[in-house]
Design an enzyme around this catalytic site. Structure first.
Site, short mmCIF file in Angstrom:
data_model
loop_
_atom_site.label_atom_id
_atom_site.label_comp_id
_atom_site.label_asym_id
_atom_site.label_seq_id
_atom_site.Cartn_x
_atom_site.Cartn_y
_atom_site.Cartn_z
N VAL A 122 36.26 36.62 39.82
CA VAL A 122 37.51 36.12 39.26
C VAL A 122 37.61 36.59 37.81
O VAL A 122 36.66 36.45 37.05
CB VAL A 122 37.59 34.58 39.33
N LYS B 12 41.64 37.00 41.38
CA LYS B 12 40.45 36.96 42.25
C LYS B 12 40.44 38.20 43.11
O LYS B 12 41.30 38.39 43.96
CB LYS B 12 40.47 35.68 43.11
N ASP C 72 36.71 21.70 51.62
CA ASP C 72 35.70 22.05 50.62
C ASP C 72 36.00 21.34 49.29
O ASP C 72 36.04 21.97 48.22
CB ASP C 72 35.64 23.56 50.41
N GLY D 250 31.94 33.59 46.96
CA GLY D 250 31.79 34.35 48.18
C GLY D 250 32.90 35.36 48.39
O GLY D 250 32.68 36.43 48.97
N PHE D 251 34.10 35.05 47.91
CA PHE D 251 35.22 35.96 48.07
C PHE D 251 35.11 37.16 47.14
O PHE D 251 35.37 38.29 47.52
CB PHE D 251 36.53 35.21 47.81
N GLY D 252 34.69 36.91 45.92
CA GLY D 252 34.57 37.99 44.95
C GLY D 252 34.61 37.47 43.53
O GLY D 252 34.47 36.28 43.28
N ILE E 156 35.42 35.56 34.70
CA ILE E 156 35.24 34.13 34.42
C ILE E 156 34.60 33.39 35.57
O ILE E 156 34.35 32.20 35.47
CB ILE E 156 36.59 33.47 34.08
N GLY E 157 34.29 34.07 36.66
CA GLY E 157 33.66 33.39 37.77
C GLY E 157 33.39 34.34 38.91
O GLY E 157 33.85 35.48 38.92
#
Length: 878
Positions: A545, A559, A656, A541-543, A537-538
Site C-alpha cells: 500500500v 494498494k 475479518d 497478502g494482497f500487496g 505505508i503498509g
C-alpha cells in the site's frame, strides 16, 4: 521517600518538556563494500527485489559454480506465496543432485556477510520435503547440517527463510559455499534461491567478556557467527535499504518484551542529531536505531519493583554475543539515569550511565557481552533485563535501551548448525498454548476443526496454531505494516502466508467499472512517484500500500497487488464488487481501480491517522487515545458494521474484523476497511448461514464458524467483541508469550470480568478516565458478543445501542467531573502517556478542550456531536 519519588518524576517531566530541539539532521557515513555479490540462483535473467536491489543470474559467470552447473538443475517454484516480499530471488532455485560449490573471489582483507535465501516449494515436481542438505564453507565452518527448509518453515510458521552469517577473512582471496544433499535411504536434494556475499567492516575488534566470568573472554574476530536477532528497541522496522550500507534489517522489539511492564517508548524528533564518536561507530547501527528508545517510565517506585526484560529463543550448546545499543535522547548530565544489566539472570554490568559512557546526549555507544547457553531446561531462552541502580542514588530510577543484536558463535568443531525444530516438541508447545496469531486460509477446514475440537475459542485456538503448522501446510500468519509504523517479524523469521487458490483473472465488468473511477496505470505511477518505497505505508497478502496524490492534491491510498498472486485476484474482485456498491461515512471509500498490463490496483481515500491498533499500543509512535476517543471510534466502527449487516440489499459479512482493519481519517472518524474476505450473507429467509471455507484472523475468529464452517453476521459480532476488549485492555488478541490462561484476550478478559478484577487489568493509560457505569455497560456488551453460541450474541444494532448508552454514561460522568475538577473531556495521549497536540473533528485545538463540532445524522451518514480533544500536556508513564 514517596515525596522524593514524586519530585524526581516531576523533574524528569520538566527535563522532557524543556529540552531544545537540535536542528541538524541525523546522518551516518555509508559503508562501501569492496565485494557485493547478489545471485539470483537458478535464473537466466537478472531481477530486482522489494528493496530495489539488483540480483544477477547465477549463469552470468561460469566461475561461480565450480562445475559450471553440471551437477545441478535450474528450476522454478510451482507457485508464489503471497508472503514473499518479491519474486526475486525466491521464484527460481538451483537444485543440486550431488555435492556442488559456489566460489567467489573476494578481498582477503575483509570479513563477509553471507546470506542464504530459501523458499520451500515444489521444484520440477520435487516435493519440498525431499530437500535435506548440508552447507559448509571453504574455511571449514558447517552452517547447516541435515537441514530441511520445509519442516523449519512449517515449525516457525514462515513462508521463507533467510540465514545470515558473518565469515572471517579468507587469506586465499576466495569464499566457497558447498551444498551437499544429506545421505539417506531416500533420495534427497539440496537447493538455494539466493546467495549474498557482501564485504563488511570489523564490528568486533576486541575480545568479549563472558557474563559471570570476568577473567574469561571470547575472540569474536576470528570466529564465524550467525545473526539470531537484530532489534530496533522502541522503534519501527528499518529495511536493509535504510541501513548504513551493510544491508541489515532491524526489527520491532515488541514481540520479545516480557515481564510486568513493557515500559515506555520515546522517539526523538526528526531534527535531533545523532553524533557518532568515530567512523567505525557509524557502521554499528543506523541513526534510526538511536533515535528511538524504550525506558521504564516515570514511576520511580514501580520501576524499582520490576525489570525491563526481553526474551529470545536460541539454540543450546553455543556461545552467544549480545550487543546492546544505547543513546541518551533526553537527559544531559551523569548520574541522572543509572541502571544494571542482567543476562540470563547473571549480572552483566552494574551502574551503567549512558551519559558517562558517551560524554553527552545524542552520542551512541554499544556494549558487548558473551554468554554460554548450555543444554539444561530453560537454556533455549536468552534473557536480557535492565533494572535501575539504587546504590548510586541517581536522579531518576529508570533504564533505557535502543537496540539489541544477538550473534551465535561457531563451536570448537567449527559448527553453527542446529537441529531442525522437533515436530513432537511443537505439538507439546501447542498444548501449552504457545501459538502464533495467525490470519489463515485453508482448503481443508475440516482438519482444522478436528484439531480445534469443541473449544470455544481463546486459549485453545491460540495453542493449536503451532500444531496446525504441522498438520496443515496451507496456513497464513498476519503480516502488516501500519502507516507510519512498519511492523515486521524478524527477517530471519518471516511470517508464513499460505497460497490460496483463486479464480482465473477476469476483467471488472462494465457495470461495476461504471460505479467508480478507472485509473490508467500511468496515472497510478504518477500518483505514487513510480511506486516509490518512500511512499510505502503498509503491506499485506494482497500487496503493498502506497500513499499517493491524484487530481492535483487529493491524497489517496494505493494498494498494488502482487501480479502473481491468485489470492490477489480474488481480493481485487471482491473489494471492487463490494465497495463499488457501498457508500457510508464509516466505511473506507473506494475511489477507483486500475486493471491494466497485468496490474491490479485499488485506490482508496487516504486515512491520515492509520489504524486503530496503532493508537492502542505505545510502540508505534502514534498518539495513544483517551478512553472517550476509543469509545467514539468503537461506536463509529459499529455503525459501519451495522450498515453492512442491514443497510445494503443483502447482508454483507465482513469476515475479518480486527483493530488493524478499523482506520481513522484526518478528522478521527472511524472507518471499517479491507473487504477482501467479505461474503454476501443469506439471500432468503429460509437461510440462516452461508457455508464457506474458514477465513479470518486467529484471536478474532468466531469459534462456532471455525467448527461448523457456517458463516453468519454473528461471526462479525464475535470478532468485534474481541476488538472491544482489545480497546479496553490494550493488549493483542493473542499473546503466546503470556501464561497459558492469558494467551487469548477473549478468554482472559471474560475470566477477569467474571471474577471481578477487570478494572484492575484495564489499560493504565485510561483506567482513571472511565466512568464506572460506562465500564460495566461496555464490558457487558463485549462479553455478550463473545457468547459461545451465535444465537446468544446481540445483533450489531444492539451492540451499537449499548455502546451509545455507555457513551451517555461517560458523558454524565465527564460532565460532572469537568465542573468539579476542571479536567478536560478528551485527552488523546502520545506513546509515552503524555497528551498530543493535533487537529481533530475539523477543529484545531491547542488548549481549548471545550470546543465542539456538531454534524447532522442522515440515513447513511452518522456523526455524533462530540467535544474536541484536549491539548493539555500531562505526561504519565505506562
Amino acid at each position: 521517600m514517596a515525596g522524593k519519588v514524586r519530585g524526581r518524576s516531576s523533574q524528569l517531566l520538566l527535563v522532557l518538556l524543556v529540552l531544545p530541539a537540535i536542528s541538524a539532521g541525523a546522518t551516518a557515513k555509508l559503508y562501501s563494500p569492496a565485494d557485493r555479490f547478489l545471485l539470483n540462483c537458478g535464473s537466466t535473467s537478472d531481477g530486482l527485489d522489494a528493496d530495489g536491489r539488483k540480483w544477477v543470474a547465477d549463469t552470468n559467470n561460469s566461475t561461480w559454480l565450480t562445475d559450471s552447473g553440471k551437477s545441478s538443475i535450474m528450476a522454478a517454484a510451482d507457485e508464489m506465496d503471497s508472503a514473499l516480499p518479491s519474486s526475486t530471488p525466491y521464484m527460481t532455485a538451483r537444485v543440486f543432485t550431488m555435492e556442488a560449490m559456489y566460489n567467489f573471489s573476494v578481498n582477503p582483507r575483509d570479513r563477509h556477510w553471507l546470506r542464504l535465501h530459501f523458499y520451500p516449494a515444489s521444484y520440477n515436481e520435487l516435493r519440498p520435503e525431499e530437500f535435506r542438505f548440508c552447507v559448509t564453507t571453504s574455511t571449514g565452518v558447517t552452517l547447516l547440517h541435515n537441514f530441511s527448509v520445509y519442516f523449519t518453515t512449517k515449525a516457525l510458521t514462515q513462508a521463507y527463510l533467510i540465514r545470515e552469517y558473518s565469515l572471517p577473512r579468507s587469506p586465499e582471496g576466495f569464499v566457497t559455499i558447498t551444498f551437499s544433499p544429506t545421505p539417506s535411504s531416500n533420495v534427497t536434494y539440496a537447493f538455494v534461491n539466493g546467495i549474498e556475499v557482501v564485504s563488511m567492516p570489523d564490528i568486533f575488534n576486541d575480545p568479549v567478556t563472558m557474563v559471570g566470568f570476568a577473567d574469561e573472554t571470547v575472540d569474536v574476530a576470528g570466529s564465524a557467527f550467525q545473526t539470531m536477532y537484530r532489534l530496533n528497541v522502541g522503534g519501527a522496522y528499518i529495511p536493509p535499504s535504510n541501513d548504513t550500507g551493510l544491508t541489515r534489517g532491524w526489527f520491532d522489539d515488541t514481540p520479545f518484551v516480557q515481564g510486568a511492564s513493557p515500559g515506555v517508548v520515546y522517539s526523538a524528533g526528526p531534527r535531533f542529531h545523532i553524533k557518532y564518536p568515530s567512523d567505525a561507530a557509524e557502521y554499528a547501527a543506523p541513526p534510526e536505531v538511536y533515535l528511538s528508545t524504550r525506558s521504564m517510565g516515570s514511576d520511580a517506585r514501580m520501576n524499582q519493583n520490576y525489570n525491563l526484560t526481553w526474551t529470545m529463543e536460541v539454540d543450546c550448546n553455543f556461545t552467544y554475543v549480545v550487543r546492546l545499543h544505547f543513546c541518551e535522547l533526553q537527559l544531559v548530565h551523569p548520574n541522572q539515569r543509572v541502571f544494571d544489566i542482567f543476562i540470563n539472570n547473571k549480572t552483566a554490568q552494574t551502574d551503567v550511565d549512558v551519559i558517562e559512557m558517551a560524554t553527552e546526549r545524542g552520542v551512541p555507544v554499544y556494549k558487548d557481552y558473551a554468554v554460554l547457553m548450555g543444554n539444561v531446561t530453560g537454556d533455549d531462552m536468552l534473557w536480557v533485563a535492565l533494572h535501575p541502580s539504587v546504590m548510586l542514588r541517581p536522579q531518576f530510577y529508570d533504564a533505557i535501551l535502543n537496540g539489541i543484536e544477538v550473534f551465535k558463535l561457531n563451536d570448537t568443531d567449527a559448527n553453527l548448525a542446529a537441529p531442525d525444530p522437533n515436530p513432537s516438541k511443537l505439538l507439546a508447545e501447542a498444548e501449552l498454548g504457545w501459538g502464533r496469531s495467525a490470519e489463515f486460509s485453508t482448503d481443508d477446514p475440516g482438519n482444522m476443526a478436528t484439531v480445534m475440537g469443541g473449544t470455544a475459542g481463546g486459549a485453545a485456538a491460540a495453542g493449536i496454531v503451532a500444531a496446525i503448522c504441522v498438520v496443515v501446510y496451507n496456513n497464513k500468519t498476519n503480516k502488516q505494516l501500519a502507516a507510519g509504523s512498519d511492523s515486521h517479524t524478524s527477517s530471519w523469521l518471516p511470517l508464513y502466508h499460505s497460497h490460496t487458490s483463486g479464480k482465473s483473472s477476469g476483467h471488472i465488468t462494465a457495470n461495476l467499472a461504471g460505479m467508480c473511477r478507472h485509473f490508467s496505470f500511468a496515472e497510478i505511477k504518477a500518483a505514487t512517484k513510480n511506486f516509490s518505497s518512500d511512499l510505502a505505508i503498509g503491506v499485506g497478502g494482497f500487496g503493498v500500500v502506497y500513499r499517493g496524490v491524484v487530481d492535483n492534491g487529493t491524497k489517496v491510498a494505493v494498494k498494488r497487488s502482487n501480479p502473481t498472486s491468485e489470492q490477489g485476484i480474488n481480493e481485487f474482485q471482491t473489494e471492487v464488487e463490494m465497495l463499488s456498491k457501498l457508500r457510508h461515512r464509516h466505511l473506507v471509500s473506494l475511489i477507483g481501480f486500475c486493471e491494466e498490463d497485468g496490474e491490479m490496483v485499488l485506490v482508496y481515500d487516504y486515512m491520515e491517522h492509520g489504524t486503530l491498533r496503532e493508537h492502542l499500543y505505545n510502540n508505534s509512535g502514534k498518539p495513544t487515545l483517551s478512553w472517550r476517543h476509543r469509545l467514539d471510534i468503537c461506536i463509529g466502527a459499529a455503525r459501519g458494521l451495522h450498515y453492512l449487516h442491514t443497510g445494503a440489499k443483502y447482508t454483507i459479512i465482513h469476515r475479518d474484523v480486527k483493530t488493524t482493519n478499523i482506520l481513522v481519517d484526518e478528522n478521527w472518524v472511524a472507518k471499517v476497511s479491507d473487504f477482501g474476505l467479505s461474503k454476501s450473507g443469506p439471500t432468503t429467509v429460509n437461510q440462516s448461514h452461508v457455508s464457506t471455507m474458514v477465513k479470518g484472523s486467529f484471536g478474532y475468529l468466531d469459534p462456532e464458524y471455525f467448527r461448523r464452517q457456517q458463516l453468519t453476521e454473528k461471526s462479525d459480532v464475535y470478532s468485534f467483541g474481541v476488538v472491544l476488549f482489545e480497546v479496553l485492555l490494550a493488549r493483542p488478541a493473542l499473546d503466546p508469550a503470556l501464561p497459558r490462561d492469558q494467551v487469548s484476550l477473549a478468554d482472559y478478559a471474560i475470566s477477569c470480568k467474571r471474577s471481578g478484577i477487570l478494572p484492575d487489568v484495564v489499560d493504565p493509560a485510561i483506567k482513571d478516565q472511565i466512568a464506572p457505569e460506562c465500564l460495566v455497560k461496555f464490558a457487558d456488551t463485549a462479553e455478550k458478543c463473545l457468547s459461545e453460541n451465535g444465537t446468544e450474541r446481540p445483533s450489531m444494532g444492539d451492540v451499537l445501542w449499548n455502546l451509545e448508552c455507555a457513551m451517555q454514561a461517560q458523558d454524565m460522568f465527564d460532565g460532572a467531573g469537568s465542573v468539579a475538577s476542571g479536567r478536560p473531556v478528551l485527552e488523546p495521549s502520545t506513546s509515552n502517556g503524555s497528551t498530543a497536540s493535533f487537529t481533530t473533528l475539523g477543529t484545531s485545538c491547542t488548549s481549548h478542550p471545550h470546543e465542539t463540532c456538531v454534524i447532522v445524522e442522515t440515513d447513511d451518514e452518522v456523526v455524533v456531536d462530540r467535544a474536541a480533544f484536549s491539548q493539555t500536556v500531562q505526561p504519565t508513564g505506562r
